[in-house]
Design an enzyme around this catalytic site. Sequence first.
Site, PDB file in Angstrom:
ATOM      1  N   ASP A   1     -98.104 -45.029 107.914  1.00 28.58           N
ATOM      2  CA  ASP A   1     -98.275 -43.779 107.158  1.00 28.58           C
ATOM      3  C   ASP A   1     -97.657 -43.939 105.764  1.00 28.58           C
ATOM      4  O   ASP A   1     -97.721 -43.032 104.931  1.00 28.58           O
ATOM      5  CB  ASP A   1     -97.725 -42.559 107.909  1.00 28.58           C
ATOM      6  CG  ASP A   1     -96.221 -42.596 108.104  1.00 28.58           C
ATOM      7  OD1 ASP A   1     -95.597 -43.638 107.818  1.00 28.58           O
ATOM      8  OD2 ASP A   1     -95.655 -41.582 108.554  1.00 28.58           O
ATOM      9  N   SER A   2     -97.125 -45.138 105.481  1.00 29.33           N
ATOM     10  CA  SER A   2     -96.773 -45.503 104.103  1.00 29.33           C
ATOM     11  C   SER A   2     -98.025 -45.445 103.222  1.00 29.33           C
ATOM     12  O   SER A   2     -97.924 -45.506 101.991  1.00 29.33           O
ATOM     13  CB  SER A   2     -96.139 -46.893 104.051  1.00 29.33           C
ATOM     14  OG  SER A   2     -96.926 -47.829 104.766  1.00 29.33           O
TER      15      SER A   2
ATOM     16  N   ASP B   1    -100.195 -45.696 112.937  1.00 28.69           N
ATOM     17  CA  ASP B   1     -98.926 -44.966 112.789  1.00 28.69           C
ATOM     18  C   ASP B   1     -99.198 -43.468 112.913  1.00 28.69           C
ATOM     19  O   ASP B   1     -99.999 -42.915 112.152  1.00 28.69           O
ATOM     20  CB  ASP B   1     -98.378 -45.285 111.384  1.00 28.69           C
ATOM     21  CG  ASP B   1     -96.888 -45.172 111.294  1.00 28.69           C
ATOM     22  OD1 ASP B   1     -96.241 -44.865 112.310  1.00 28.69           O
ATOM     23  OD2 ASP B   1     -96.359 -45.412 110.180  1.00 28.69           O
TER      24      ASP B   1
ATOM     25  N   LYS C   1     -97.682 -46.200 116.757  1.00 25.33           N
ATOM     26  CA  LYS C   1     -96.242 -46.188 116.484  1.00 25.33           C
ATOM     27  C   LYS C   1     -95.814 -44.730 116.298  1.00 25.33           C
ATOM     28  O   LYS C   1     -96.516 -43.951 115.669  1.00 25.33           O
ATOM     29  CB  LYS C   1     -95.898 -46.994 115.225  1.00 25.33           C
ATOM     30  CG  LYS C   1     -94.408 -46.975 114.877  1.00 25.33           C
ATOM     31  CD  LYS C   1     -94.039 -47.988 113.829  1.00 25.33           C
ATOM     32  CE  LYS C   1     -94.314 -47.542 112.410  1.00 25.33           C
ATOM     33  NZ  LYS C   1     -93.635 -46.283 111.999  1.00 25.33           N
TER      34      LYS C   1
ATOM     35  N   GLU D   1     -92.292 -42.328 115.298  1.00 26.97           N
ATOM     36  CA  GLU D   1     -90.913 -42.304 114.798  1.00 26.97           C
ATOM     37  C   GLU D   1     -90.032 -41.452 115.708  1.00 26.97           C
ATOM     38  O   GLU D   1     -90.446 -40.365 116.133  1.00 26.97           O
ATOM     39  CB  GLU D   1     -90.870 -41.705 113.379  1.00 26.97           C
ATOM     40  CG  GLU D   1     -91.402 -42.639 112.327  1.00 26.97           C
ATOM     41  CD  GLU D   1     -91.212 -42.111 110.901  1.00 26.97           C
ATOM     42  OE1 GLU D   1     -90.379 -41.208 110.680  1.00 26.97           O
ATOM     43  OE2 GLU D   1     -91.903 -42.629 110.009  1.00 26.97           O
TER      44      GLU D   1
ATOM     45  N   GLU E   1     -85.378 -49.699 111.254  1.00 32.97           N
ATOM     46  CA  GLU E   1     -85.504 -49.627 109.787  1.00 32.97           C
ATOM     47  C   GLU E   1     -84.196 -49.154 109.145  1.00 32.97           C
ATOM     48  O   GLU E   1     -83.575 -48.182 109.609  1.00 32.97           O
ATOM     49  CB  GLU E   1     -86.638 -48.654 109.413  1.00 32.97           C
ATOM     50  CG  GLU E   1     -86.746 -48.422 107.902  1.00 32.97           C
ATOM     51  CD  GLU E   1     -88.049 -47.800 107.436  1.00 32.97           C
ATOM     52  OE1 GLU E   1     -88.912 -47.494 108.268  1.00 32.97           O
ATOM     53  OE2 GLU E   1     -88.171 -47.630 106.205  1.00 32.97           O
TER      54      GLU E   1
HETATM   55  O1  KIV Z   1     -95.374 -46.625 107.432  1.00 35.81           O
HETATM   56  C1  KIV Z   1     -95.011 -47.812 107.433  1.00 35.81           C
HETATM   57  O2  KIV Z   1     -95.549 -48.651 106.711  1.00 35.81           O
HETATM   58  C2  KIV Z   1     -93.911 -48.185 108.336  1.00 35.81           C
HETATM   59  C3  KIV Z   1     -93.370 -49.567 108.242  1.00 35.81           C
HETATM   60  C4  KIV Z   1     -92.839 -49.932 106.935  1.00 35.81           C
HETATM   61  C5  KIV Z   1     -92.459 -49.891 109.360  1.00 35.81           C
HETATM   62  O3  KIV Z   1     -93.501 -47.383 109.115  1.00 35.81           O
END
Ligand code: KIV
Length: 267
Positions: A46-47, A85, A115, A117, A184
């Site tokens: 989600d970056s 994510d 993934k 959080e 992280e």
């Molecule tokens: O959103 C993302 O790219 C991440 C990674 C940097 C672990 O969560």
Amino acid sequence: MKQKITVPDILSRKHDGRKITMLTAYDYLFARLIDSAGIDIILVGDSLGTVIQGHHTTLPVTMDEMIYHTRLVSKGVENALVVGDMPFMSYQTSVSDAVYNAGRFLKEAGAEAVKVEGGTTAIDKIKAIIASGIPVMGHVGLLPQSVHQMGGYKVQGKEDTSAERIMSDAIMLDDAGVFAVVVEGIPAGLATKITAAISVPTIGIGAGIDCDGQVLVMHDLLGLTPQPVPKFVRQFAALRGLCIDAVKRFKVDVENGKFPSDDESYH
Ligand code: KIV
């Protein structure tokens, strides 16, 4: 011939001594590049919000945007494990939202895992997603979706109580059945202890050398990111300067009537 990487392959890395590599991608082109370089896991992070969409945080990213980008990535991947994510508010709201949205990544976008959080705060949702047959990668330490609660992107786990909370979150995720945990923005010593304490691989970002694997944002690794990058990023190339230079040369050649040449024209 390279082999398709599966969730059991990632789990087995905990003990076979081979480090896990993970990079982010948001589209077909970068996914193909990363996959052909033999990276184990491609995370559609989600970056996306900060790297591609230009937001200050990851919070505005929506499920539909994640599905769109994960679809593009899946098309470019033959070997790597594709992980989607779960964006802010796609799982926090309820267990049923969490399972439904995790399922969308697999049904609509070709991801093979998701993934999520958080530890204690998300554990009921994580258990339900796993119970529905979807592999989950955990994420502890600095949690970008909790940026306002943390008061910024700050290293976590420096004080004893916060270190203990992160450790117990990682253990709880392990017990719940996640197949890996991203750690992280925590002190290297704490990541070493977590890596020794849990039965599944840790994948570090800003968490020192002892994790079972490492992850970076692809655009940071390539030196494409405009802002100054955090201390933990190693830029393995300096593409931003090269790109700007190429574009400037195009501008000069067009303005001076030097592009296209006769050879670059149809007759
Ligand atoms: O959103 C993302 O790219 C991440 C990674 C940097 C672990 O969560």
